[in-house]
Design a protein around this motif. Structure first.
Motif, PDB file in Angstrom:
ATOM      1  N   SER A 107     -25.374  -2.800  10.010  1.00 25.31           N
ATOM      2  CA  SER A 107     -24.558  -3.068  11.058  1.00 25.31           C
ATOM      3  C   SER A 107     -25.694  -3.319  12.239  1.00 25.31           C
ATOM      4  O   SER A 107     -24.969  -4.304  13.169  1.00 25.31           O
ATOM      5  CB  SER A 107     -23.984  -2.016  11.884  1.00 25.31           C
ATOM      6  OG  SER A 107     -24.894  -0.437  12.563  1.00 25.31           O
ATOM      7  N   HIS A 108     -27.128  -2.496  12.255  1.00 25.98           N
ATOM      8  CA  HIS A 108     -27.612  -3.032  13.408  1.00 25.98           C
ATOM      9  C   HIS A 108     -28.787  -2.073  13.474  1.00 25.98           C
ATOM     10  O   HIS A 108     -28.999  -1.311  12.620  1.00 25.98           O
ATOM     11  CB  HIS A 108     -27.443  -2.187  14.503  1.00 25.98           C
ATOM     12  CG  HIS A 108     -27.495  -1.031  15.140  1.00 25.98           C
ATOM     13  ND1 HIS A 108     -25.730  -0.749  15.023  1.00 25.98           N
ATOM     14  CD2 HIS A 108     -27.915  -0.197  16.297  1.00 25.98           C
ATOM     15  CE1 HIS A 108     -26.056   0.538  15.223  1.00 25.98           C
ATOM     16  NE2 HIS A 108     -27.580   0.943  16.148  1.00 25.98           N
ATOM     17  N   LEU A 109     -30.319  -2.405  14.137  1.00 25.64           N
ATOM     18  CA  LEU A 109     -31.561  -2.031  13.466  1.00 25.64           C
ATOM     19  C   LEU A 109     -32.094  -1.159  14.663  1.00 25.64           C
ATOM     20  O   LEU A 109     -32.913  -1.072  14.509  1.00 25.64           O
ATOM     21  CB  LEU A 109     -32.760  -3.444  13.770  1.00 25.64           C
ATOM     22  CG  LEU A 109     -31.906  -4.592  12.711  1.00 25.64           C
ATOM     23  CD1 LEU A 109     -33.431  -5.276  12.819  1.00 25.64           C
ATOM     24  CD2 LEU A 109     -31.674  -4.144  11.418  1.00 25.64           C
ATOM     25  N   HIS A 110     -31.261  -0.361  14.347  1.00 23.24           N
ATOM     26  CA  HIS A 110     -31.517   1.406  15.247  1.00 23.24           C
ATOM     27  C   HIS A 110     -32.284   2.272  14.267  1.00 23.24           C
ATOM     28  O   HIS A 110     -31.416   2.103  13.393  1.00 23.24           O
ATOM     29  CB  HIS A 110     -30.770   1.865  16.572  1.00 23.24           C
ATOM     30  CG  HIS A 110     -30.395   1.160  17.371  1.00 23.24           C
ATOM     31  ND1 HIS A 110     -29.345   1.300  18.414  1.00 23.24           N
ATOM     32  CD2 HIS A 110     -30.970  -0.062  17.995  1.00 23.24           C
ATOM     33  CE1 HIS A 110     -30.064   0.807  19.748  1.00 23.24           C
ATOM     34  NE2 HIS A 110     -31.108  -0.052  19.528  1.00 23.24           N
TER      35      HIS A 110
ATOM     36  N   HIS B 239     -29.108 -11.503   3.608  1.00 24.39           N
ATOM     37  CA  HIS B 239     -27.947 -12.095   4.580  1.00 24.39           C
ATOM     38  C   HIS B 239     -27.844 -12.362   5.667  1.00 24.39           C
ATOM     39  O   HIS B 239     -28.134 -10.922   6.443  1.00 24.39           O
ATOM     40  CB  HIS B 239     -26.389 -12.228   3.587  1.00 24.39           C
ATOM     41  CG  HIS B 239     -26.893 -12.401   2.029  1.00 24.39           C
ATOM     42  ND1 HIS B 239     -26.517 -13.378   1.607  1.00 24.39           N
ATOM     43  CD2 HIS B 239     -26.387 -11.593   1.706  1.00 24.39           C
ATOM     44  CE1 HIS B 239     -26.247 -13.240   0.174  1.00 24.39           C
ATOM     45  NE2 HIS B 239     -26.945 -12.392   0.359  1.00 24.39           N
ATOM     46  N   LYS B 240     -27.295 -13.206   6.871  1.00 27.83           N
ATOM     47  CA  LYS B 240     -27.165 -12.450   7.779  1.00 27.83           C
ATOM     48  C   LYS B 240     -25.889 -12.288   8.868  1.00 27.83           C
ATOM     49  O   LYS B 240     -25.304 -13.138   7.989  1.00 27.83           O
ATOM     50  CB  LYS B 240     -27.485 -13.326   8.895  1.00 27.83           C
ATOM     51  CG  LYS B 240     -29.792 -14.385   8.814  1.00 27.83           C
ATOM     52  CD  LYS B 240     -29.451 -15.744   9.830  1.00 27.83           C
ATOM     53  CE  LYS B 240     -31.254 -15.775   9.250  1.00 27.83           C
ATOM     54  NZ  LYS B 240     -31.661 -16.873  10.023  1.00 27.83           N
ATOM     55  N   SER B 241     -25.964 -11.523   9.297  1.00 26.14           N
ATOM     56  CA  SER B 241     -24.233 -10.619   9.473  1.00 26.14           C
ATOM     57  C   SER B 241     -23.900 -11.925  10.054  1.00 26.14           C
ATOM     58  O   SER B 241     -22.403 -12.224   9.885  1.00 26.14           O
ATOM     59  CB  SER B 241     -24.472  -9.881  10.861  1.00 26.14           C
ATOM     60  OG  SER B 241     -24.674  -8.469   9.643  1.00 26.14           O
ATOM     61  N   ARG B 242     -24.272 -13.079  11.053  1.00 27.04           N
ATOM     62  CA  ARG B 242     -23.795 -13.460  11.710  1.00 27.04           C
ATOM     63  C   ARG B 242     -22.553 -15.166  10.839  1.00 27.04           C
ATOM     64  O   ARG B 242     -21.985 -15.662  11.318  1.00 27.04           O
ATOM     65  CB  ARG B 242     -24.206 -14.177  13.265  1.00 27.04           C
ATOM     66  CG  ARG B 242     -25.562 -14.885  12.395  1.00 27.04           C
ATOM     67  CD  ARG B 242     -26.237 -15.547  13.242  1.00 27.04           C
ATOM     68  NE  ARG B 242     -27.308 -15.996  13.263  1.00 27.04           N
ATOM     69  CZ  ARG B 242     -27.787 -16.900  12.741  1.00 27.04           C
ATOM     70  NH1 ARG B 242     -27.083 -17.803  13.259  1.00 27.04           N
ATOM     71  NH2 ARG B 242     -29.345 -17.759  11.993  1.00 27.04           N
ATOM     72  N   ASN B 243     -23.728 -14.746   9.275  1.00 25.18           N
ATOM     73  CA  ASN B 243     -22.514 -15.958   8.587  1.00 25.18           C
ATOM     74  C   ASN B 243     -21.348 -15.655   7.808  1.00 25.18           C
ATOM     75  O   ASN B 243     -20.644 -15.717   7.665  1.00 25.18           O
ATOM     76  CB  ASN B 243     -23.528 -16.374   7.325  1.00 25.18           C
ATOM     77  CG  ASN B 243     -25.043 -17.182   7.948  1.00 25.18           C
ATOM     78  OD1 ASN B 243     -25.070 -17.680   8.412  1.00 25.18           O
ATOM     79  ND2 ASN B 243     -25.985 -16.219   7.428  1.00 25.18           N
TER      80      ASN B 243
ATOM     81  N   ASN C  41     -26.400  -2.571  21.204  1.00 23.07           N
ATOM     82  CA  ASN C  41     -27.890  -3.317  21.119  1.00 23.07           C
ATOM     83  C   ASN C  41     -28.112  -4.526  21.376  1.00 23.07           C
ATOM     84  O   ASN C  41     -28.150  -5.251  20.737  1.00 23.07           O
ATOM     85  CB  ASN C  41     -27.722  -2.891  19.294  1.00 23.07           C
ATOM     86  CG  ASN C  41     -29.871  -4.081  19.036  1.00 23.07           C
ATOM     87  OD1 ASN C  41     -30.794  -3.202  19.505  1.00 23.07           O
ATOM     88  ND2 ASN C  41     -29.968  -4.351  17.991  1.00 23.07           N
ATOM     89  N   TYR C  42     -27.918  -4.941  22.812  1.00 26.07           N
ATOM     90  CA  TYR C  42     -26.882  -6.183  23.401  1.00 26.07           C
ATOM     91  C   TYR C  42     -27.171  -6.986  23.189  1.00 26.07           C
ATOM     92  O   TYR C  42     -27.165  -8.174  22.158  1.00 26.07           O
ATOM     93  CB  TYR C  42     -29.007  -6.346  23.852  1.00 26.07           C
ATOM     94  CG  TYR C  42     -29.430  -5.548  24.245  1.00 26.07           C
ATOM     95  CD1 TYR C  42     -29.898  -5.535  25.928  1.00 26.07           C
ATOM     96  CD2 TYR C  42     -31.139  -4.560  23.868  1.00 26.07           C
ATOM     97  CE1 TYR C  42     -30.631  -4.502  26.947  1.00 26.07           C
ATOM     98  CE2 TYR C  42     -31.129  -3.496  24.496  1.00 26.07           C
ATOM     99  CZ  TYR C  42     -31.343  -3.625  25.668  1.00 26.07           C
ATOM    100  OH  TYR C  42     -31.815  -2.480  26.349  1.00 26.07           O
ATOM    101  N   GLY C  43     -25.872  -7.049  21.565  1.00 29.74           N
ATOM    102  CA  GLY C  43     -25.106  -7.755  21.192  1.00 29.74           C
ATOM    103  C   GLY C  43     -25.953  -8.153  19.622  1.00 29.74           C
ATOM    104  O   GLY C  43     -24.988  -9.151  19.227  1.00 29.74           O
ATOM    105  N   ARG C  44     -27.011  -7.356  19.079  1.00 27.37           N
ATOM    106  CA  ARG C  44     -27.572  -7.723  18.109  1.00 27.37           C
ATOM    107  C   ARG C  44     -27.069  -6.903  17.275  1.00 27.37           C
ATOM    108  O   ARG C  44     -27.977  -6.582  16.952  1.00 27.37           O
ATOM    109  CB  ARG C  44     -28.769  -7.760  17.991  1.00 27.37           C
ATOM    110  CG  ARG C  44     -29.300  -8.902  19.110  1.00 27.37           C
ATOM    111  CD  ARG C  44     -31.111  -8.796  18.709  1.00 27.37           C
ATOM    112  NE  ARG C  44     -32.132  -7.994  19.245  1.00 27.37           N
ATOM    113  CZ  ARG C  44     -32.036  -7.736  20.338  1.00 27.37           C
ATOM    114  NH1 ARG C  44     -31.870  -8.586  21.294  1.00 27.37           N
ATOM    115  NH2 ARG C  44     -33.082  -6.727  20.788  1.00 27.37           N
ATOM    116  N   ALA C  45     -25.515  -6.140  16.924  1.00 30.19           N
ATOM    117  CA  ALA C  45     -25.209  -5.314  16.236  1.00 30.19           C
ATOM    118  C   ALA C  45     -23.797  -6.454  15.620  1.00 30.19           C
ATOM    119  O   ALA C  45     -23.009  -7.023  16.287  1.00 30.19           O
ATOM    120  CB  ALA C  45     -25.318  -4.081  16.585  1.00 30.19           C
TER     121      ALA C  45
END
Length: 702
Positions: free
Chosen positions: A478-481, A538-542, A569-573
């Protein structure tokens, strides 16, 4: 001279820090095994020097009250290796968190470095002591450039000491000398590295040239001597020979031979059993002075640190033996609650003595004793749990009776296994986020992969772990935390070995994540052989467009795998919606504030898995960190018209503060680690919530 930086505490006050701690009259030494390397856990030890403090109640480190003399002491701690899961193992032991400042790495591999990020999550940046405020520094010692490729992210301020070239560390309490030895590398060994690493070592065979990669792969022997007046404490040696490629260099080391003749040394061997049993290793041991004690941190001795989890699971198993299956090897747990002394401390020159996690050898003057540092499953825990069950005996009895009437004979998918349900930090009861989603008998999707996910799989599946790893076809991050990503390296490495075990080519796994997932994967390539060949990124936004189809849909038998941007996460999730060809619809929020996009994504879903980090009392913290409250998750479920909702990624305090709200909902279930549910189970799992809440309350107080 290679880069060498040593930055000690940055003094923000003119007062001298050590003027109130220099009293060596009651110095002694402890060596504690945090974890012994079994069942996916790291192999690490902590050496602690105790100094009596007569002038102040505060300490720079771990404060301990002697039960007999009622005096306060200062412990200066030195951690040797920090593999994935060290933070949870450290919390399971009777140690104060944030006590570690100096970490010594024997070998640069994920098994020794993977826990750095997690161990120092939420570590305070400053420390207040009498006389001023000091900047806390993390100091790392180990092979050359050991963090060149390590994904540190927002790590605390740290300094690095290249132990390959810088041959000692010295402070007010100890002197630690470094002795490196190196592997014999073959061309096959180099093939596991990315091309750029191989290229820089193309002349590695030339006589007299020690390649950079070989120095990076060095193993460092640490020789520790406490600086105390009477000089009665033994020398401690920490040694790891990670595999048989290192044995010739170990035997040939002239520097080590100088220390093998020292009287009264205690050698702690972190080497795996397969290496220790090699005749060459036994030859190496025979070279030591006859007074030397050899103590093997043995990965085959089991992990009693996990017994609390096993015990809680055995209690929950009484409620429902399908949703809470007995964890492997824990069937006779209640009959084996005491810790037998694996280490029989005596002079023994023919073989290594064995020790395991939770055991401590304490040296004071000429005396030695064995102690335990684990928080044991003692009488108080058993009595406490029994009181909880007695308090709700009538209610729990009716729940058990209802569960027994359910028809469980039909094979049903999906099966959702919660490997971690905690928020940010692991605890004794809960690991950080990881969900194993079985979509059919041959396919599984991993939803997030926090630190210790592989350890949780080993604990849950036992001998079936490799089979379950081979089932994983897709990993969604989901995100890189750190609490969602640090476990990825271990999962990929062990998955590779699981395919190798049965002699078939490794099936590439699809990893879906944020744009930075590519950089992370290349970072992990240094630690995980063949990771680039065995992953498809794969990129999540795709996956945001409606109706988007890819090879993943066909591979996983899905009609939809769709993401939306999460408010975190500043929109990176991202959050994700999964629809299967058989008709079921599951939504996973990841970490996010309340989101209209998520609600629209999951309309009328069969199951919503939603984070619930904070209570309404801490709504300001939820907004500050871009998380949801319990009330926010419940409201999202209502607006989404989800048939069922499971709350995860929460702090126990948040659930307890929202107890009335949770108990008023008939379709909300609290997630527990090692809870395995099918969609049909969710019709009655909310009945377990009252007991889950009381259990969390009891464990929190304990």
């Amino acid at each position: 001279m290679l880069h060498h930086v040593r930055v000690l505490f940055r003094r923000l006050s003119s007062h001298t820090r050590t003027e109130w701690v220099r009293d060596f009259s009651a110095t002694n030494l402890r060596v504690s095994v945090i974890s012994s390397g079994g069942l996916g856990t790291p192999k690490s030890i902590v050496v602690k020097v105790k100094i009596q403090d007569r002038k102040d109640k505060h300490s720079i480190d771990d404060v301990h009250k002697d039960d007999h003399q009622y005096k306060r002491h200062i412990w200066k701690s030195y951690l040797f290796n920090c593999g994935e899961g060290t933070k949870r193992m450290y919390a399971t032991n009777k140690f104060t968190k944030n006590a570690i400042e100096d970490i010594f790495i024997t070998v640069t591999n994920w098994e020794n470095l993977g826990g750095l990020k997690g161990l120092f999550t939420e570590r305070p940046k400053y420390e207040v002591v009498e006389g001023g405020i000091f900047r806390k520094e993390l100091k790392l010692y180990g092979p050359e450039s050991m963090l060149d490729r390590f994904y540190v992210g927002r790590a605390p301020v740290y300094s690095l000491v290249n132990a390959t070239m810088d041959m000692f560390h010295e402070d007010d309490y100890v002197q630690i000398k470094f002795v490196p030895f190196f592997p014999d590398l073959s061309e096959e060994d180099l093939e596991q590295f990315p091309v750029d690493v191989r290229n820089e070592t193309k002349n590695w065979r030339i006589e007299g040239i020690q390649p950079k990669v070989k120095r990076k792969m060095s193993s460092i022997v640490y020789i520790l001597k406490a600086r105390e007046e009477n000089n009665t404490l033994p020398t401690i040696m920490v040694l790891e020979c990670p595999d048989k490629r290192y044995l010739e260099s170990l035997l040939a080391s002239e520097d080590l031979k100088k220390y093998q003749s020292v009287h009264g040394t205690h050698v702690f061997h972190l080497s795996p059993v397969s290496v220790v049993q090699d005749p060459r290793y036994k030859t190496f041991i025979d070279r030591f002075h006859s007074s030397t004690e050899h103590i093997h941190v043995d990965e085959t001795q089991g992990q009693p640190s996990q017994n609390s989890v096993r015990y809680i699971q055995s209690v929950l198993n009484e409620l429902d033996d399908n949703i809470f299956p007995v964890l492997p090897s824990s069937a006779n747990l209640l009959q084996n609650m005491t810790y037998d002394k694996v280490l029989r401390y005596k002079k023994n020159k023919k073989k290594l003595l064995s020790t395991r996690c939770g055991q401590t050898i304490e040296f004071e003057d000429h005396s030695v004793r064995l102690d335990h540092t684990l928080r044991p499953i003692d009488v108080s825990l058993r009595r406490g749990i029994q009181k909880l069950k007695e308090a709700d005996e009538k209610y729990l009895g009716s729940v058990k009776e209802f569960v027994q009437k359910q028809n469980r004979n039909k094979v049903e998918y999906p099966v959702i296994l919660f490997l971690g349900t905690g928020a940010t930090l692991p605890t004794t009861l809960r690991n950080v986020t990881g969900i194993y989603l079985e979509t059919d008998p041959h396919t599984a999707i991993l939803l997030d992969c926090g630190e210790g996910t592989f350890m949780q799989m080993c604990l849950h599946f036992g001998g079936e772990t490799n089979e379950k790893l081979r089932k994983i076809k897709c990993i969604f991050i989901s995100h890189l935390h750190a609490d969602h990503i640090v476990g990825l390296a271990s999962i990929l490495k062990q998955r590779h070995l699981a395919f190798k075990e049965i002699g078939v080519p490794v099936e590439a796994v699809d990893i879906i994540g944020e744009d930075d997932i590519s950089a992370l994967t290349y970072t992990l390539a240094y630690f995980v052989p063949n990771i680039l060949k065995e992953t498809v990124l794969h990129k999540s936004r795709n996956f945001r467009p409606i109706g988007y189809l890819s090879k993943i849909h066909e591979k996983l038998n899905l009609t939809e795998f769709r993401t939306v941007k999460a408010l975190h996460n500043y929109g990176r999730a991202h959050s994700v919606s999964i629809k299967h060809q058989s008709g079921w619809h599951l939504v996973f929020s990841g970490d996010t504030m309340p989101s209209d996009s998520l609600i629209n994504l999951g309309l009328n879903c069969d199951l919503l898995i939603h984070e619930a980090t904070y209570s309404s009392r801490d709504v300001h913290l939820a907004k500050l960190t871009n998380h949801s409250t319990v009330a926010g998750a419940v409201e999202a479920s209502k607006q989404m018209k989800a048939k069922n909702t499971i709350l995860t990624h929460f702090k126990s305090q948040a659930l307890l503060q929202e107890k009335r709200l949770i108990l008023s909902q008939i379709s909300i279930t609290i997630a527990m680690d090692h809870m395995k549910v099918r969609l049909s189970d969710l019709d009655y799992t909310p009945l377990f919530n009252p007991f889950f809440l009381e259990l969390s309350n009891y464990m929190l107080k304990r």
